[in-house]
Motif scaffolding. Structure first.
Motif, mmCIF file in Angstrom:
data_model
loop_
_atom_site.group_PDB
_atom_site.id
_atom_site.type_symbol
_atom_site.label_atom_id
_atom_site.label_comp_id
_atom_site.label_asym_id
_atom_site.label_seq_id
_atom_site.Cartn_x
_atom_site.Cartn_y
_atom_site.Cartn_z
ATOM 1 N N ASP A 1 34.494 43.708 33.275
ATOM 2 C CA ASP A 1 34.663 45.143 33.505
ATOM 3 C C ASP A 1 33.333 45.805 33.859
ATOM 4 O O ASP A 1 33.271 46.689 34.719
ATOM 5 N N LEU A 2 32.273 45.374 33.183
ATOM 6 C CA LEU A 2 30.957 45.962 33.405
ATOM 7 C C LEU A 2 30.421 45.657 34.792
ATOM 8 O O LEU A 2 29.958 46.566 35.500
ATOM 9 N N ARG A 3 30.455 44.401 35.176
ATOM 10 C CA ARG A 3 29.787 43.972 36.405
ATOM 11 C C ARG A 3 30.700 43.902 37.631
ATOM 12 O O ARG A 3 30.218 43.876 38.766
ATOM 13 N N PHE A 4 32.001 43.863 37.417
ATOM 14 C CA PHE A 4 32.930 43.764 38.544
ATOM 15 C C PHE A 4 34.031 44.815 38.393
ATOM 16 O O PHE A 4 35.221 44.485 38.330
ATOM 17 N N PRO A 5 33.657 46.091 38.331
ATOM 18 C CA PRO A 5 34.629 47.153 38.057
ATOM 19 C C PRO A 5 35.696 47.322 39.139
ATOM 20 O O PRO A 5 36.758 47.895 38.878
ATOM 21 N N ASP A 6 35.413 46.818 40.335
ATOM 22 C CA ASP A 6 36.379 46.956 41.426
ATOM 23 C C ASP A 6 37.429 45.838 41.416
ATOM 24 O O ASP A 6 38.351 45.853 42.235
ATOM 25 N N GLN A 7 37.292 44.889 40.511
ATOM 26 C CA GLN A 7 38.241 43.777 40.433
ATOM 27 C C GLN A 7 39.160 43.980 39.230
ATOM 28 O O GLN A 7 38.736 43.846 38.083
ATOM 29 N N ASP A 8 40.416 44.303 39.499
ATOM 30 C CA ASP A 8 41.372 44.621 38.441
ATOM 31 C C ASP A 8 42.013 43.346 37.899
ATOM 32 O O ASP A 8 43.123 42.986 38.288
ATOM 33 N N TRP A 9 41.303 42.664 37.000
ATOM 34 C CA TRP A 9 41.828 41.411 36.465
ATOM 35 C C TRP A 9 43.088 41.610 35.633
ATOM 36 O O TRP A 9 43.921 40.702 35.517
ATOM 37 N N ARG A 10 43.268 42.801 35.078
ATOM 38 C CA ARG A 10 44.440 43.069 34.236
ATOM 39 C C ARG A 10 45.747 42.986 35.019
ATOM 40 O O ARG A 10 46.790 42.656 34.449
ATOM 41 N N ALA A 11 45.696 43.283 36.310
ATOM 42 C CA ALA A 11 46.902 43.222 37.139
ATOM 43 C C ALA A 11 47.436 41.790 37.239
ATOM 44 O O ALA A 11 48.643 41.565 37.260
ATOM 45 N N ASN A 12 46.515 40.836 37.291
ATOM 46 C CA ASN A 12 46.915 39.431 37.414
ATOM 47 C C ASN A 12 47.050 38.718 36.073
ATOM 48 O O ASN A 12 47.732 37.693 35.979
ATOM 49 N N TYR A 13 46.406 39.270 35.057
ATOM 50 C CA TYR A 13 46.407 38.619 33.743
ATOM 51 C C TYR A 13 46.755 39.646 32.657
ATOM 52 O O TYR A 13 45.910 40.001 31.830
ATOM 53 N N PRO A 14 47.987 40.115 32.666
ATOM 54 C CA PRO A 14 48.381 41.217 31.765
ATOM 55 C C PRO A 14 48.301 40.874 30.284
ATOM 56 O O PRO A 14 48.002 41.748 29.466
ATOM 57 N N GLN A 15 48.578 39.626 29.924
ATOM 58 C CA GLN A 15 48.517 39.262 28.509
ATOM 59 C C GLN A 15 47.093 39.354 27.973
ATOM 60 O O GLN A 15 46.870 39.763 26.827
ATOM 61 N N LEU A 16 46.125 39.002 28.799
ATOM 62 C CA LEU A 16 44.730 39.129 28.393
ATOM 63 C C LEU A 16 44.350 40.607 28.235
ATOM 64 O O LEU A 16 43.585 40.972 27.335
ATOM 65 N N GLY A 17 44.900 41.448 29.113
ATOM 66 C CA GLY A 17 44.638 42.872 29.003
ATOM 67 C C GLY A 17 45.156 43.445 27.695
ATOM 68 O O GLY A 17 44.462 44.210 27.016
ATOM 69 N N LEU A 18 46.368 43.061 27.328
ATOM 70 C CA LEU A 18 46.948 43.520 26.061
ATOM 71 C C LEU A 18 46.156 42.976 24.880
ATOM 72 O O LEU A 18 45.952 43.668 23.877
ATOM 73 N N TRP A 19 45.737 41.728 25.002
ATOM 74 C CA TRP A 19 44.969 41.107 23.917
ATOM 75 C C TRP A 19 43.657 41.854 23.686
ATOM 76 O O TRP A 19 43.265 42.101 22.544
ATOM 77 N N LEU A 20 42.967 42.241 24.778
ATOM 78 C CA LEU A 20 41.680 42.912 24.621
ATOM 79 C C LEU A 20 41.849 44.266 23.938
ATOM 80 O O LEU A 20 41.021 44.651 23.107
ATOM 81 N N VAL A 21 42.928 44.979 24.255
ATOM 82 C CA VAL A 21 43.204 46.255 23.581
ATOM 83 C C VAL A 21 43.397 46.026 22.084
ATOM 84 O O VAL A 21 42.859 46.758 21.247
ATOM 85 N N ALA A 22 44.160 44.991 21.748
ATOM 86 C CA ALA A 22 44.411 44.680 20.338
ATOM 87 C C ALA A 22 43.136 44.257 19.631
ATOM 88 O O ALA A 22 42.892 44.630 18.471
ATOM 89 N N PHE A 23 42.288 43.486 20.317
ATOM 90 C CA PHE A 23 41.028 43.036 19.722
ATOM 91 C C PHE A 23 40.133 44.228 19.404
ATOM 92 O O PHE A 23 39.549 44.314 18.324
ATOM 93 N N GLU A 24 40.040 45.167 20.344
ATOM 94 C CA GLU A 24 39.179 46.331 20.125
ATOM 95 C C GLU A 24 39.644 47.161 18.937
ATOM 96 O O GLU A 24 38.829 47.686 18.179
#
Length: 203
Positions: A167-190
């Protein structure tokens, strides 16, 4: 007082600081910013590789890299806390850490390619090679999202640091769109690990 040679934008330093906070050892560590491309900085004498993080113990011994530092801190706290004692579980956690650290290594190399080379000097083949590593890591991690139960282990800490660095270094690359479970996991981790928000990257 131990000294941690550090940088406010290093995901590897962030991993160590989160670990130290979770282990109750952070108040025994003094952060000392390193100037990575300054040949006069003492880091190159403390770590011949000139890399961070490097932890200087009370007796002067220097420990590096981040995985070794976290293992050292875990042992200081009694062992088996962030790195499981059970051999099978230990292998799983350390392999997850290795995958996330490798993803970070490739990401850091991509940042360096843009930062230190003129556009005409950049290698499209090299960029594609490192990008493929990141893409494969994302795919593997999406298929094996770890469960958050109780205190996180070092593999989970490494994963959170890797995702937030993207997120910090590649803000233009929306990895959450392709990897939604990781996106949900990061929210839960925080939400589950206050030390994660406390160590947010500072530019």
């Amino acid at each position: 007082m131990m000294i941690l040679r550090s940088s406010s934008t290093s995901p590897f330093v962030r991993k160590v600081i989160i670990a130290a906070k979770l282990l109750g050892l952070f108040d025994q560590i003094s952060l000392q910013e390193a100037k990575l491309i300054d040949p006069t900085d003492s880091l190159s004498q403390q770590n011949p590789l000139g890399k961070i993080p490097a932890l200087i113990l009370d007796g002067g011994e220097v420990v590096f890299d981040s995985s070794v530092i976290v293992d050292t801190l875990d042992q200081m706290a009694g062992g088996g806390k962030l790195i499981p004692a059970d051999p099978a579980r230990r292998r799983q956690v350390l392999t997850l850490q290795a995958l996330c650290d490798g993803m970070l290594d490739a990401s850091v190399l991509l940042v360096a390619e843009q930062r230190f080379r003129l556009e005409a000097q950049r290698s499209a083949k090299w960029v594609a090679h490192q990008t493929a590593k990141v893409d494969r890591a994302f795919g593997a991690l999406e298929a094996m999202v770890p469960q958050l139960q109780g205190e996180p282990d070092v593999g989970q800490i490494a994963l959170a640091c890797a995702l937030s660095y993207r997120d910090l270094r590649f803000p233009d690359q929306d990895w959450r769109a392709n990897y939604p479970q990781l996106g949900l996991w990061l929210v839960a981790f925080e939400k589950a690990v206050p030390a994660f928000a406390e160590t947010a990257f500072k530019q």
